[in-house]
Write a protein that holds these residues in place. Structure first.
Motif, PDB file in Angstrom:
ATOM      1  N   VAL A 255      37.611  42.440  53.200  1.00  0.00           N
ATOM      2  CA  VAL A 255      37.714  42.964  54.562  1.00  0.00           C
ATOM      3  C   VAL A 255      38.976  42.384  55.206  1.00  0.00           C
ATOM      4  CG1 VAL A 255      35.237  43.314  54.921  1.00  0.00           C
ATOM      5  CG2 VAL A 255      36.265  41.092  55.462  1.00  0.00           C
ATOM      6  N   ASP A 256      39.385  42.970  56.327  1.00  0.00           N
ATOM      7  CA  ASP A 256      40.545  42.461  57.057  1.00  0.00           C
ATOM      8  C   ASP A 256      40.255  41.068  57.626  1.00  0.00           C
ATOM      9  OD1 ASP A 256      42.090  44.727  56.647  1.00  0.00           O
ATOM     10  OD2 ASP A 256      41.292  45.734  58.438  1.00  0.00           O
ATOM     11  N   LYS A 257      41.319  40.303  57.868  1.00  0.00           N
ATOM     12  CA  LYS A 257      41.183  38.959  58.417  1.00  0.00           C
ATOM     13  C   LYS A 257      40.508  38.955  59.787  1.00  0.00           C
ATOM     14  CE  LYS A 257      45.050  36.751  56.006  1.00  0.00           C
ATOM     15  NZ  LYS A 257      46.350  36.022  56.167  1.00  0.00           N
ATOM     16  N   GLU A 258      40.657  40.045  60.542  1.00  0.00           N
ATOM     17  CA  GLU A 258      40.069  40.105  61.883  1.00  0.00           C
ATOM     18  C   GLU A 258      38.540  40.040  61.852  1.00  0.00           C
ATOM     19  OE1 GLU A 258      39.766  44.926  62.562  1.00  0.00           O
ATOM     20  OE2 GLU A 258      41.653  43.899  63.055  1.00  0.00           O
ATOM     21  N   LYS A 259      37.953  40.313  60.681  1.00  0.00           N
ATOM     22  CA  LYS A 259      36.493  40.282  60.567  1.00  0.00           C
ATOM     23  C   LYS A 259      35.966  38.851  60.463  1.00  0.00           C
ATOM     24  CE  LYS A 259      36.092  44.767  60.566  1.00  0.00           C
ATOM     25  NZ  LYS A 259      37.504  45.146  60.703  1.00  0.00           N
ATOM     26  N   ILE A 287      26.281  27.707  43.426  1.00  0.00           N
ATOM     27  CA  ILE A 287      26.967  26.730  44.265  1.00  0.00           C
ATOM     28  C   ILE A 287      28.416  27.166  44.425  1.00  0.00           C
ATOM     29  CG2 ILE A 287      27.536  25.250  42.289  1.00  0.00           C
ATOM     30  CD1 ILE A 287      27.125  22.833  44.146  1.00  0.00           C
ATOM     31  N   VAL A 288      28.931  27.097  45.636  1.00  0.00           N
ATOM     32  CA  VAL A 288      30.310  27.497  45.906  1.00  0.00           C
ATOM     33  C   VAL A 288      31.245  26.370  45.462  1.00  0.00           C
ATOM     34  CG1 VAL A 288      31.965  28.169  47.701  1.00  0.00           C
ATOM     35  CG2 VAL A 288      29.564  28.890  47.869  1.00  0.00           C
ATOM     36  N   PRO A 289      32.265  26.685  44.654  1.00  0.00           N
ATOM     37  CA  PRO A 289      33.206  25.643  44.230  1.00  0.00           C
ATOM     38  C   PRO A 289      34.105  25.211  45.376  1.00  0.00           C
ATOM     39  CG  PRO A 289      33.975  27.776  43.506  1.00  0.00           C
ATOM     40  CD  PRO A 289      32.617  28.003  44.125  1.00  0.00           C
ATOM     41  N   LYS A 290      34.839  24.123  45.181  1.00  0.00           N
ATOM     42  CA  LYS A 290      35.886  23.782  46.146  1.00  0.00           C
ATOM     43  C   LYS A 290      36.857  24.949  46.190  1.00  0.00           C
ATOM     44  CE  LYS A 290      35.931  18.788  46.491  1.00  0.00           C
ATOM     45  NZ  LYS A 290      36.729  17.551  46.380  1.00  0.00           N
ATOM     46  N   ILE A 291      37.235  25.367  47.388  1.00  0.00           N
ATOM     47  CA  ILE A 291      38.044  26.568  47.534  1.00  0.00           C
ATOM     48  C   ILE A 291      39.200  26.320  48.488  1.00  0.00           C
ATOM     49  CG2 ILE A 291      36.304  28.312  46.977  1.00  0.00           C
ATOM     50  CD1 ILE A 291      35.521  28.389  49.878  1.00  0.00           C
ATOM     51  N   ASP A 292      40.224  27.144  48.368  1.00  0.00           N
ATOM     52  CA  ASP A 292      41.391  27.016  49.238  1.00  0.00           C
ATOM     53  C   ASP A 292      41.642  28.326  49.987  1.00  0.00           C
ATOM     54  OD1 ASP A 292      42.208  28.527  47.097  1.00  0.00           O
ATOM     55  OD2 ASP A 292      43.649  27.057  46.354  1.00  0.00           O
ATOM     56  N   GLU A 293      40.550  29.076  50.227  1.00  0.00           N
ATOM     57  CA  GLU A 293      40.644  30.335  50.962  1.00  0.00           C
ATOM     58  C   GLU A 293      39.345  30.553  51.721  1.00  0.00           C
ATOM     59  OE1 GLU A 293      40.608  33.832  48.407  1.00  0.00           O
ATOM     60  OE2 GLU A 293      39.830  32.594  46.776  1.00  0.00           O
ATOM     61  N   VAL A 294      39.374  31.492  52.673  1.00  0.00           N
ATOM     62  CA  VAL A 294      38.168  31.833  53.432  1.00  0.00           C
ATOM     63  C   VAL A 294      37.305  32.780  52.596  1.00  0.00           C
ATOM     64  CG1 VAL A 294      37.257  32.966  55.484  1.00  0.00           C
ATOM     65  CG2 VAL A 294      39.303  31.534  55.655  1.00  0.00           C
ATOM     66  N   LEU A 295      36.006  32.465  52.502  1.00  0.00           N
ATOM     67  CA  LEU A 295      35.044  33.326  51.829  1.00  0.00           C
ATOM     68  C   LEU A 295      33.930  33.668  52.807  1.00  0.00           C
ATOM     69  CD1 LEU A 295      34.582  31.555  48.369  1.00  0.00           C
ATOM     70  CD2 LEU A 295      35.839  33.659  48.805  1.00  0.00           C
ATOM     71  N   LEU A 296      33.517  34.935  52.831  1.00  0.00           N
ATOM     72  CA  LEU A 296      32.428  35.384  53.682  1.00  0.00           C
ATOM     73  C   LEU A 296      31.266  35.872  52.815  1.00  0.00           C
ATOM     74  CD1 LEU A 296      34.555  37.437  56.245  1.00  0.00           C
ATOM     75  CD2 LEU A 296      33.628  35.133  56.575  1.00  0.00           C
ATOM     76  N   VAL A 297      30.077  35.928  53.423  1.00  0.00           N
ATOM     77  CA  VAL A 297      28.866  36.317  52.687  1.00  0.00           C
ATOM     78  C   VAL A 297      28.311  37.614  53.263  1.00  0.00           C
ATOM     79  CG1 VAL A 297      26.535  35.637  52.029  1.00  0.00           C
ATOM     80  CG2 VAL A 297      28.328  33.920  52.175  1.00  0.00           C
ATOM     81  N   ASN A 298      28.051  38.576  52.379  1.00  0.00           N
ATOM     82  CA  ASN A 298      27.516  39.874  52.773  1.00  0.00           C
ATOM     83  C   ASN A 298      25.991  39.809  52.919  1.00  0.00           C
ATOM     84  OD1 ASN A 298      27.877  42.643  53.346  1.00  0.00           O
ATOM     85  ND2 ASN A 298      27.222  43.210  51.286  1.00  0.00           N
ATOM     86  N   GLN A 299      25.446  40.801  53.608  1.00  0.00           N
ATOM     87  CA  GLN A 299      23.994  40.897  53.768  1.00  0.00           C
ATOM     88  C   GLN A 299      23.311  40.944  52.404  1.00  0.00           C
ATOM     89  OE1 GLN A 299      22.854  44.574  55.664  1.00  0.00           O
ATOM     90  NE2 GLN A 299      24.480  45.727  54.663  1.00  0.00           N
TER      91      GLN A 299
END
Length: 412
Positions: A255-259, A287-299
């Motif tokens: 999705v776009d960054k604005e979301k 388990i979510v690994p160490k990350i260097d970006e934004v991650l979002l979770v869907n329904q």
């Protein structure tokens, strides 16, 4: 020799593909008895063998359908109905404690030419180009199928043997590093489970004295609109992204960054735990690994809320969800309809082993370094996969000169 001088051949010029045996359904079991009936579920997304989705066999079987270590196999049927693993290849692992049986709808590649190296063909069959070609020629409106003849008709580049060897060595070295990290993580998880028994299960006398809701909250992810999906942008973790206690980032949507601002409650970070709440993967968690970006979770993907620093509370919850009786309770709550489905309340009301806060804090503090290492290894594996998947098509097309690639120089 440049890639323009590489020869072109058909897969069938170098191999024959043999179908497996129709093993009787009444002898297929879920308990591990050491006799693995290889099915499409054993093929990882993108290719490679996975042990976590094994079915087992307790009947008699013809000896000629025993698969050997390093045999190259391909799936002829995709049970997901959308071609996700159709035509994928895998190599039989080196596990002396198991027998692997060659099941129907699984093809065994029998080499009839010395002009191609097995590992080179294995890696070519993991390219997107090959996989798209297989899917484009498949049949079946509900369950998709391919055949040995269709696969044998696929054209592939044939570089000199020394180039084939180098390409296979570079890519296999990356996979070896990934597998080593996986084995380290398996060992670390076993250590954590042993500590869990000592701190939690044995003091509780194996009695479930509380619920998951006594420890944390969980909510289904953000309801992104279908019109918001893009070809690139911020990654969104969906149901199909969760597989085998890991997150397949190549299956994320965007999705776009604005979301980000409207879904900020469902931003995840290293150490967060997610669980599938709908469909065939219900109850699967990762388990979510160490990350260097934004991650979002869907329904329909549940996010456990573990605080600003989730890794400090992850050990107890992770080890709790690894208890088979507890995860079975969660899965069973979602049965009884055409589409299995669980709610946040179902999960929160699930009984679990739980002690007073001081003992839980001691356990989490003891295991925190273990889980820090686990999520760091998972992060490294994601980088290795990205590198491998970037190199793969470029090496196979000759876009990158393999002589200029040295795995020893790779830095993550």
């Amino acid at each position: 020799m440049t890639s323009k001088e590489w020869k072109i051949g058909k897969i069938g010029d170098f191999v024959a593909i043999k179908h497996g045996y129709a093993f009787k359904g009444e002898h297929i079991i879920s308990e591990d008895n050491g006799i693995v009936l290889v099915t499409p579920g054993n093929f990882a997304i993108g290719g490679g063998f996975q042990e976590l989705k094994c079915k087992y066999y307790n009947g008699e079987y013809p000896q000629e359908y025993i698969l050997r270590h390093n045999d190259l196999i391909v799936t002829m049927t995709d049970l997901s109905k959308d071609g996700d693993t159709l035509g994928y290849c895998a190599k039989i692992p080196d596990n002396k404690n198991k027998i692997y049986l060659h099941n129907q709808r699984i093809g065994l590649l029998e080499f009839k030419s010395d002009k191609i190296i097995k590992d080179f063909l294995y890696w070519y069959m993991r390219t997107k180009h090959y996989q798209r070609t297989v899917v484009s020629s498949c049949s079946g409106s509900v369950i998709k199928h391919t055949s040995p003849s269709r696969i044998c008709e696929i054209e592939i580049p044939i570089p000199p043997l020394e180039i084939q060897e180098k390409i296979a060595r570079v890519l296999s070295s990356l996979d070896d590093k990934i597998e080593l990290n996986n084995k380290i993580n398996q060992n670390l998880e076993q250590q954590a489970q042993a500590i869990f028994d000592k701190y939690i299960k044995i003091p509780c006398n194996y009695l479930k004295t509380g619920t998951i809701g006594d420890y944390c909250n969980v909510k289904s992810g953000f309801a992104f609109k279908s019109s918001w999906w893009k070809d690139s942008g911020v990654k969104v973790i969906k149901i199909k992204t969760i597989d085998n206690e890991s997150i397949n980032f190549s299956e994320c949507s965007f999705v776009d960054k604005e979301k980000i601002s409207i879904a900020e409650d469902f931003i995840v970070k290293g150490g967060d735990l997610l669980i599938a709440m709908t469909g065939a993967t219900i109850g699967k968690f990762a388990i979510v690994p160490k990350i260097d970006e934004v991650l979002l979770v869907n329904q329909r993907v549940g996010k456990f809320f573990l605080g600003i620093h989730p890794i400090k509370k992850t050990p107890f919850l992770y080890c709790t969800l690894k208890q088979q009786d507890i995860i079975n309770d969660i899965i069973n709550k979602g049965q009884g309809s055409a589409q299995p489905n669980i709610s946040s309340t179902d999960i929160l009301n699930t009984s679990c082993y739980i002690l007073e806060n001081t003992e839980l804090e001691k356990f989490n503090l003891t295991c925190e370094p273990i889980f820090e290492k686990i999520i760091t290894n998972k992060y490294e594996n994601e980088k290795l996969k990205q590198l491998r998947d970037t190199l793969l098509p470029k090496l196979m097309s000759g876009e990158i000169d393999v002589d200029k690639v040295e795995v020893e120089d790779v830095r993550i």
